[in-house]
Design a protein around this motif. Structure first.
Motif, short mmCIF file in Angstrom:
data_model
loop_
_atom_site.label_atom_id
_atom_site.label_comp_id
_atom_site.label_asym_id
_atom_site.label_seq_id
_atom_site.Cartn_x
_atom_site.Cartn_y
_atom_site.Cartn_z
N SER A 127 33.61 38.13 -69.05
CA SER A 127 34.52 39.26 -68.87
C SER A 127 35.95 38.83 -69.18
O SER A 127 36.28 37.65 -69.19
CB SER A 127 34.43 39.80 -67.44
OG SER A 127 34.85 38.83 -66.49
N GLY A 130 39.01 42.72 -66.64
CA GLY A 130 38.28 43.83 -66.05
C GLY A 130 37.20 44.44 -66.92
O GLY A 130 36.58 45.43 -66.53
N THR A 131 36.94 43.88 -68.10
CA THR A 131 35.89 44.40 -68.97
C THR A 131 34.86 43.31 -69.24
O THR A 131 35.20 42.13 -69.28
CB THR A 131 36.44 44.92 -70.31
OG1 THR A 131 36.96 43.82 -71.06
CG2 THR A 131 37.51 45.98 -70.11
N GLU A 145 34.32 48.45 -69.17
CA GLU A 145 34.62 48.45 -67.74
C GLU A 145 33.39 48.98 -67.03
O GLU A 145 32.94 50.08 -67.32
CB GLU A 145 35.84 49.32 -67.46
CG GLU A 145 37.11 48.74 -68.05
CD GLU A 145 38.35 49.56 -67.73
OE1 GLU A 145 38.39 50.17 -66.64
OE2 GLU A 145 39.26 49.56 -68.56
#
Length: 164
Positions: A127, A130-131, A145
């Protein structure tokens, strides 16, 4: 299995202590390629437009190195000095991972690489800001996300030998 333990020091951002079979990759001492864990998948490669994507079988995958930074990792492209991977967001289009000039101060370039909860211990979820990296049939490799959902793509880090 790689374990990450932060040593107790007074420095601002201690580097994790790494052990296990992927410790040389995670510490930046070995090159590696990234391959989706799903059977039959080829290593990821940077395409001609600079996007990290599902390999079209014309190359064996792009080699990378990691630099531990603030408990996360810069993923460098050693064949292109000064180049790292970074998140690229574009309104109305899927988030993608692009080759870009290295800047360890940008959150969009600091990746988290961790074992999936309850998943195969030989794989990782990756990641950034946040993705989560996801390999899709429709859009290739994208960064999504997930909210409360679990990542659906796990990756294998394939050791390419010592840096140098």
């Amino acid at each position: 299995m790689a374990t990450h333990q932060s040593p107790q020091t007074s420095s601002a951002a201690p580097s994790p202590t790494l052990t296990g079979p992927d410790a040389l990759i995670l510490s930046g001492l070995h090159r590696f390629t990234i391959r989706p864990a799903r059977a039959g998948q080829r290593p990821l490669a940077i395409n001609k437009s600079g996007r990290l994507d599902v390999n079209d079988a014309t190359t064996s995958g792009t080699p990378f190195t990691m630099t531990p930074t603030q408990g996360r990792y810069l993923i460098r492209v050693p064949e292109q000095p000064g180049t790292c991977l970074g998140l690229s967001r574009s309104a109305g289009a899927p988030n993608i991972i692009q080759a870009t000039a290295c800047d360890p101060g940008r959150d969009e370039q600091l990746f988290t690489v961790q074992r999936p909860t309850g998943g195969d211990p030989a794989t990782y979820v990756i990641s950034v800001n946040g993705t989560y990296l996801q390999a899709t049939d429709a859009n290739g490799l994208i960064a999504v996300e997930l909210g409360n959902s679990s990542p659906i793509t796990a990756f294998v880090l394939m050791d390419g030998g010592p840096v140098g």
